[in-house]
Scaffold this motif. Sequence first.
Motif, PDB file in Angstrom:
ATOM      1  N   THR A 190       0.814  -1.221   0.000  1.00  0.00           N
ATOM      2  CA  THR A 190       0.000   0.000   0.000  1.00  0.00           C
ATOM      3  C   THR A 190       0.843   1.264   0.000  1.00  0.00           C
ATOM      4  O   THR A 190       1.997   1.281   0.435  1.00  0.00           O
ATOM      5  N   GLN A 191       0.205   2.319  -0.492  1.00  0.00           N
ATOM      6  CA  GLN A 191       0.784   3.678  -0.485  1.00  0.00           C
ATOM      7  C   GLN A 191      -0.353   4.629  -0.113  1.00  0.00           C
ATOM      8  O   GLN A 191      -1.438   4.561  -0.709  1.00  0.00           O
ATOM      9  N   PRO A 226       7.237   2.693  -1.906  1.00  0.00           N
ATOM     10  CA  PRO A 226       6.193   1.687  -1.660  1.00  0.00           C
ATOM     11  C   PRO A 226       6.077   0.661  -2.790  1.00  0.00           C
ATOM     12  O   PRO A 226       5.714  -0.494  -2.544  1.00  0.00           O
ATOM     13  N   GLN A 227       6.367   1.075  -4.028  1.00  0.00           N
ATOM     14  CA  GLN A 227       6.307   0.077  -5.104  1.00  0.00           C
ATOM     15  C   GLN A 227       7.670  -0.562  -5.376  1.00  0.00           C
ATOM     16  O   GLN A 227       7.738  -1.676  -5.893  1.00  0.00           O
ATOM     17  N   THR A 255      -3.034   2.007  -3.884  1.00  0.00           N
ATOM     18  CA  THR A 255      -2.500   3.334  -3.611  1.00  0.00           C
ATOM     19  C   THR A 255      -3.628   4.362  -3.477  1.00  0.00           C
ATOM     20  O   THR A 255      -4.630   4.292  -4.205  1.00  0.00           O
ATOM     21  N   ASP A 265      -7.084   4.339  -0.073  1.00  0.00           N
ATOM     22  CA  ASP A 265      -6.210   4.842   0.978  1.00  0.00           C
ATOM     23  C   ASP A 265      -6.400   3.986   2.235  1.00  0.00           C
ATOM     24  O   ASP A 265      -7.434   4.081   2.904  1.00  0.00           O
ATOM     25  N   THR A 282       2.707   1.345   3.858  1.00  0.00           N
ATOM     26  CA  THR A 282       3.401   2.634   3.959  1.00  0.00           C
ATOM     27  C   THR A 282       2.531   3.549   4.817  1.00  0.00           C
ATOM     28  O   THR A 282       1.435   3.933   4.393  1.00  0.00           O
TER      29      THR A 282
END
Length: 451
Positions: free
Chosen positions: A193-194, A205-206, A237, A268, A298
Motif C-alpha cells: 500500500t501507499q 512503496p512500489q 495506492t 487509501d 506505507t
Amino acid sequence: MFRSPATCQKAASAVKKAVAPQTTRNLATVSHVNSATRNHKVVVVGGGSAGLSVSHQLLRSGKFKQDDIAVVDPAEWHHYQPGWTLVGGGLKKKEEFRKPLKGLIDPKLKFYNDKVGTFSPEENYLTLGNGDKISYTELIVAPGINVDVSSIKGLPEALADPHAPVATIYRYEWCDKAASTIKAFKKGQALFTQPVGIVKCAGAPQKVMWLAWDQWRLSGLYKPNNPSSPINITFATGLPAMFGVPKYSKILDGLRQERGIEGLFQHDLVSIDGNTATFARPDGRESVTRKFDMLHCTPKMGPHAFVKNSPLGDAAGYVDVDPATFRHKKYANVWSIGDAAALPTSKTAAAITAQSPIVVSNVIRMIEGQTHPEQEYDGYTSCPLTTGDKQVLLAEFKYGGIPKETFNGMFGIDQGVPRRAFYHLKKDFFPWVYDRYMVKGKWGGPKGWIK
Ligand code: FAD
Ligand code: UQ1
C-alpha cells in the motif's frame, strides 16, 4: 573574512530588517544567553541527510571557525534511509545503513545531542529539550518528517507482532521484518500500500513490491495472469496513478499490467484488523475492504509537531520557505531544506544533493552582509525505482514533474527504460558515495563531487 559575532549580528539584523519588515528583531533578547558557546553564526536543526550535508558544506567553505556552526539532533544513530528498500528486498542487512551520529559530526562543529523543543524566530533563538537557549544569526531547519505508524488503525500492533505478516520498510525497526515476511511468504494474497499525501521517496512503496515480485517469480511462486499462481499481488495506492510524473507513471503502469499485478487506485488504507484491510475512497464513495495474507504498508507521514506548532510552519506544518531560495517567507534569517521544508517536489536525499549547495551559498551571502539570496533551486529530485530483474528506472525530475535526466543530458540515455547500470548505482554506488562523501559535504549529486 568574518567580522566579530556582535558586529556581524548587528549588521545581519539591520539588513534583515530591511528585507523582512514584518519581522520584529530584538537582539537584546539574544544577549541574555549567558554562555558564548550557545551563540552561533549558523544553527542547523537536524543531523540527517540534509543537516549533515549542509553543516559540512558550510564548514568546508573555510569561512567558519570552531563552534561557529552548531548542529542540534537528539538521535544516537544516523540512518541511510534509501538503504531500507534494499533491506526489505533482501539485498542488504539493515545494520549496514546506520552509524553513530556523533561520529559523523566534524569536531569543528558544536553538536547539541538534544532535541529542539521550541523556536523563537522573532528573537533569534531556539530552546533545547533540556530548556537551554541557543541563539543564532542564521538558522537552517532540517529535522525531516514523522513516519506516523499509528496513522493506520491496527498497524502498530501488527508490526510489533512477530507472527503477523505485516511490515514496512519505512522504519528501521521493521525493514528487516519486511525482508523476512517476503521471504517466508509462499501462498496467498500479497498487498502493498501507499497512502494519500506526502511520503518520503514516493516510489519506495512500489520499489519493495517489485523486489518481492522478483523473488517470488524466480522461485516459481508467482505466475503472471495465471489462475494457478500460488501468490497474487495487489498494489493499492491512495493516489490516482503509479507515480506522480506522467512519463514514469505510464511505464510503471505498463509493467504492472504486463506482470499481472492488480492496481487499486484512490484506495487509501485506513485500518487493518486481522487479515482485513479497509480503504477510504474519495468523493464520498463507500470504503472498501480486502483480505490479505501478507501486507507491506506505507504509513502516512507529516511534519513534526514541534515544527507544525511553531511560528515556522505553513498551514500544513512544513517550514514555510520560498521554493527557489529556501528562505523563510516571514523570517529572513531562517532557511529550510530536506523533507521538513514546504517544497513542492518529491522528498528525497537526491533532492538534498541539489538543495544543499544552494542554501549554503545563500546563507554565506547573508553572513557576509548581502541582503538577497542569489542561487535558486529548480525542484530537482530523483527516485531510483528498483523494478526487479536487477534493474532500476532512474526517475529524475524538477518542479512541475518535468524530467531532468542526468544521463539523458550527458549521453542521450532514456532513463525511463529500466537498466542494470542504474541498479548498481542504487545498490552499490549511492550508499558508498553517501557514506564517504555526501554526509561530509563533498557530494553534489548529478553535479558530482564538491571541491
Ligand atoms: P532525515 O534524514 O530524516 O533526518 C532528520 C534528522 O532530524 C534526524 O536525524 C532526526 O533525529 C532529527 N530530528 C528529528 N526531530 C528533531 C528535533 N526535535 N530536534 C532536532 N533534530 C531532530 N531518497 C533518495 O534520494 N533515494 C531513495 O532511493 C530513497 N529511498 C527511501 C526509502 C525509504 C524507505 C525512506 C524512508 C526514505 C527514502 N529516501 C530516498 C528519502 C530520504 O531518506 C529522505 O528524503 C532524507 O533522508 C531526508 O533528509 P532530511 O535530513 O530532511 O531528514
Ligand atoms: C544521489 O546523489 C544520491 O545520493 C547519494 C542518491 O541516493 C540517495 C540518489 O538516489 C540519487 C538519484 C542521486 C543523484 C545522483 C546522480 C548521479 C543521478
